[in-house]
Design an enzyme around this catalytic site. Structure first.
Site, PDB file in Angstrom:
ATOM      1  N   LEU A 274      20.003 -52.218  82.195  1.00 18.90           N
ATOM      2  CA  LEU A 274      20.910 -51.752  81.145  1.00 18.90           C
ATOM      3  C   LEU A 274      20.914 -50.227  81.072  1.00 18.90           C
ATOM      4  CD1 LEU A 274      22.781 -52.395  78.832  1.00 18.90           C
ATOM      5  CD2 LEU A 274      20.801 -52.592  77.333  1.00 18.90           C
TER       6      LEU A 274
ATOM      7  N   GLU B 120      18.766 -56.680  93.436  1.00 23.91           N
ATOM      8  CA  GLU B 120      18.076 -57.789  92.802  1.00 23.91           C
ATOM      9  C   GLU B 120      19.053 -58.826  92.259  1.00 23.91           C
ATOM     10  OE1 GLU B 120      15.376 -56.428  89.870  1.00 23.91           O
ATOM     11  OE2 GLU B 120      14.296 -58.330  89.810  1.00 23.91           O
TER      12      GLU B 120
ATOM     13  N   ARG C 176      10.454 -32.498  86.584  1.00 28.46           N
ATOM     14  CA  ARG C 176       9.840 -31.308  87.178  1.00 28.46           C
ATOM     15  C   ARG C 176      10.695 -30.074  86.915  1.00 28.46           C
ATOM     16  NH1 ARG C 176       6.657 -32.292  92.407  1.00 28.46           N
ATOM     17  NH2 ARG C 176       5.350 -33.163  90.786  1.00 28.46           N
TER      18      ARG C 176
ATOM     19  N   HIS D  55      11.248 -31.412  78.109  1.00 26.27           N
ATOM     20  CA  HIS D  55      11.697 -32.675  77.520  1.00 26.27           C
ATOM     21  C   HIS D  55      10.705 -33.021  76.431  1.00 26.27           C
ATOM     22  CE1 HIS D  55       8.377 -34.736  79.556  1.00 26.27           C
ATOM     23  NE2 HIS D  55       8.649 -33.962  80.570  1.00 26.27           N
TER      24      HIS D  55
ATOM     25  N   THR E  30      11.641 -53.097  40.199  1.00 25.68           N
ATOM     26  CA  THR E  30      13.083 -53.282  40.354  1.00 25.68           C
ATOM     27  C   THR E  30      13.837 -52.668  39.172  1.00 25.68           C
ATOM     28  OG1 THR E  30      12.630 -55.284  41.586  1.00 25.68           O
ATOM     29  CG2 THR E  30      14.873 -55.000  40.813  1.00 25.68           C
TER      30      THR E  30
ATOM     31  N   GLU F 244      14.690 -58.247  49.131  1.00 27.52           N
ATOM     32  CA  GLU F 244      13.992 -59.358  48.490  1.00 27.52           C
ATOM     33  C   GLU F 244      14.915 -60.265  47.695  1.00 27.52           C
ATOM     34  OE1 GLU F 244      10.933 -57.381  46.271  1.00 27.52           O
ATOM     35  OE2 GLU F 244       9.493 -57.641  47.889  1.00 27.52           O
TER      36      GLU F 244
ATOM     37  N   ARG G 262       5.402 -33.348  44.287  1.00 25.34           N
ATOM     38  CA  ARG G 262       5.279 -32.160  45.128  1.00 25.34           C
ATOM     39  C   ARG G 262       6.126 -31.010  44.581  1.00 25.34           C
ATOM     40  NH1 ARG G 262       5.776 -33.988  51.095  1.00 25.34           N
ATOM     41  NH2 ARG G 262       3.600 -34.640  50.956  1.00 25.34           N
TER      42      ARG G 262
ATOM     43  N   HIS H 296       3.765 -32.122  36.558  1.00 23.21           N
ATOM     44  CA  HIS H 296       4.137 -33.448  36.066  1.00 23.21           C
ATOM     45  C   HIS H 296       3.131 -33.893  35.018  1.00 23.21           C
ATOM     46  CE1 HIS H 296       0.969 -35.648  38.258  1.00 23.21           C
ATOM     47  NE2 HIS H 296       1.142 -34.755  39.188  1.00 23.21           N
TER      48      HIS H 296
END
Lengths: 91, 487
Positions: free
Chosen positions: B39, B62, B212, B216, B282, B305, B446, B450
């Site tokens: 593929l 193949e 080479r 990447h 929820t 859920e 962060r 608070h």
């Protein structure tokens, strides 16, 4: 009746050896009762494409069926005969 | 020095490879059976034709050509037409039905001649040879000859100047690069595809081992096979932490909670609600969704859920009207079972929805359910990729996670996600005087002050109520609350 196709590549050593061996076997064993088409892939690449040839030399025995293939320079005579289904006792 | 690359057209691969495959060179793509080598090669050719009008040659050692055509049909690649137009040429080097024996020395010059003719006939800029290992199996007694001949094939390819892929088998996922040691003469560029079974879950990854003379991304990146886009890589290693941090606050939907976190969530932040079953997660999600009203934001709710009806009913019970939000185009709800696809596929589907709907907020209920669809490692990678994606698009996220214990405790899901969240809200049961009470606390936030108290939290017909802090009680978070005497 035996019908063969032999695919070769110009004058490569393997090709020359295969042609020589096969002609000798036909002459000695088949008594003129055969058809042999020698195809040079440099001149006729379409036929190689059609037959899906990748290795050189390739010998195809079209008849008698089943069709089978032998690749290589055909330099072991007894194995070529066995591969082609020609008995070494054949007169 | 940086060698030139050919953009493959698979955006995710071009991303991790810093521009594509080495131009005019051969890349070895090695993988175990079923690792999507064929593929990968076919996609390389198809993208070349579709996006760049570059013709390609596909050599098969193949699979039979008809099978390949059939297998690739599902990706909407019109190979039949491309063949007719001369943009795609198959070279059939697959095993024949006939019996083959080898007697004496041979070479593969016929194959080289056919390959060269095909490349010249369509002026191919891309070549795929799939897969080179099977030629060793076709001529299993002549591996020495095959090796010698394949070097010739590699030379032919480099002379033709097409950018090519040669695929090869591997026997183990972590071991020798290829089964027949082809890497010994195809050494310059190597890509490895893996398909590992771990804890009953399949995990596909791609790794660029080397290019080479070129950069990447290093390491394994998960990928998935998408029915429309074929191979899609989720580029983990190529993600960076250069997100824009906004000072803008957006409401959680509960004014009292906004007060606890000093004015609301930061825009583009990732926030986690942790709690046991029934603790009110929820409910917080529903309020967060409803908070979209304030600034007419769009919200995407991913429910793993509950069904759409259940969600609507529950929200209505708290005085929140999901239907109206949906009618206004401010809400999109997607309810799926996590098990229907892999995490990578979920990720890609979510990306598609985000692209269309362009939400400002995303709510996920729950991450724990989603974690069932993957191995631990896969889940961690998903979370990293997903949160990075959200931050990149400045989408504010609120996720829930289940704790296994009713009181106290944390879950594995949280262990994976908590380091990368911007805030964590704990919902915990408190057993006091023979009564189950609920509590809410902000564990971290962060970049902001608070409220550090643990407050009473109750679920009423009007929704969430946040009360006073539990004075004189300690041990709530460990699940062993005790009254302490105030001096």
């Amino acid at each position: 009746m035996h019908v063969f196709q032999l695919f070769i590549n110009g004058h490569s050593p393997n090709s020359i050896e295969a042609v020589d061996t096969l002609l000798k076997i036909c002459e000695e064993k088949l008594n003129g009762n055969y058809k042999l088409e020698i195809i040079d892939i440099q001149k006729d690449p379409d036929k190689a494409e059609e037959a899906g040839i990748i290795a050189i030399p390739t010998l195809i025995r079209m008849m008698p069926t089943p069709v089978n293939r032998i690749i290589g320079a055909l330099n072991v005579r007894s194995r070529v005969l066995a591969g082609l289904g020609i008995s070494s006792m054949h007169v | 020095m940086n060698l030139k690359k050919l953009e493959t057209g698979n955006a995710s691969f071009d991303h991790i490879s810093h521009g594509g495959l080495p131009l005019g060179r051969t890349t070895l793509v090695a993988g175990s059976s079923g690792s999507a080598k064929t593929l990968f090669g076919a996609q390389f050719l198809a993208m070349g034709i579709e996006l760049f009008d570059q013709a390609g040659v596909f050599v098969t050692f193949e699979e039979q050509i008809d099978d390949i055509r059939k297998n690739l049909k599902s990706f909407n690649w019109d190979i039949d037409t491309w063949e007719k137009e001369g943009k795609w040429i198959f070279v059939d080097a697959a095993p024949k039905e006939e019996n083959v024996v080898a007697v004496g020395d041979f070479d593969l010059s016929a194959f080289r001649v056919r390959l060269e003719r095909a490349v010249q006939r369509c002026k191919a800029q891309r070549v795929v040879i799939d897969s080179i290992g099977s030629i060793f199996t076709q001529f299993h007694e002549e591996t020495h000859t095959i090796r010698r001949e394949l070097i010739q094939v590699a030379l032919t390819l480099s002379r033709l100047g097409a950018t090519s892929i040669i695929t090869a088998e591997r026997l183990e996922e972590y071991g020798k690069i290829t089964r027949f040691g082809v890497e010994e003469f195809l050494t310059d560029n190597v890509v490895i595809l893996r398909n590992v079974l771990h804890n009953e879950k399949r995990r596909r990854t791609i790794e660029i081992l080397k290019f080479r003379g070129s950069n990447h991304e290093k390491g394994e990146n998960p990928f998935t096979i998408n029915p429309e886009k074929a191979i899609v890589i989720i580029p983990l290693s190529a993600m960076n932490l250069k997100h824009i941090s906004s000072n803008e606050r957006i409401t959680s939907g509960i004014p009292a909670l906004d007060d606890m976190i000093n004015g609301g969530f930061y825009k583009g932040s990732i926030n986690l609600v942790s709690g046991a079953i029934g603790a009110g997660k929820t409910l917080l999600i529903a309020n967060f969704v409803n908070g979209a009203w304030e600034k007419k934001e769009r919200c995407l709710l991913l429910a793993f859920e509950e069904s759409n009806e259940q969600l609507n009913r529950n929200a209505a019970g708290w005085g929140i009207d999901f239907n109206q939000l949906e009618e206004e185009g401010l809400l999109k709800v997607i309810c799926v079972y996590p098990e229907i696809s892999s995490l990578e596929d979920h990720f890609i589907n979510i990306q598609e929805v985000v692209k269309d709907f362009k939400p400002d907020r995303i709510a996920i209920d729950s991450l724990s359910a989603l974690s069932r669809a993957s191995s631990d490692k896969g889940f961690r990678e998903f979370i990293i990729a997903f949160t990075s994606y959200l931050k990149h698009h400045e989408i504010t996220g609120l996720f829930t996670s289940n704790t296994p214990l009713l009181a106290g405790g944390t879950s594995d899901t949280e262990g994976n996600i908590s380091p990368i969240t911007d805030s964590i809200i704990l919902l915990r049961y408190v057993e006091m005087n023979g009564e189950m009470q609920r509590s809410i606390a902000v564990l971290k936030m962060r970049g902001s002050r608070h409220d550090s108290s643990i407050r009473k939290f109750s679920i009423t017909d009007e929704g969430a109520k946040i009360g006073k802090h539990f004075a004189g009680i300690s041990g709530i978070l460990t699940g062993n609350p005790m009254l302490i005497k105030l001096e």
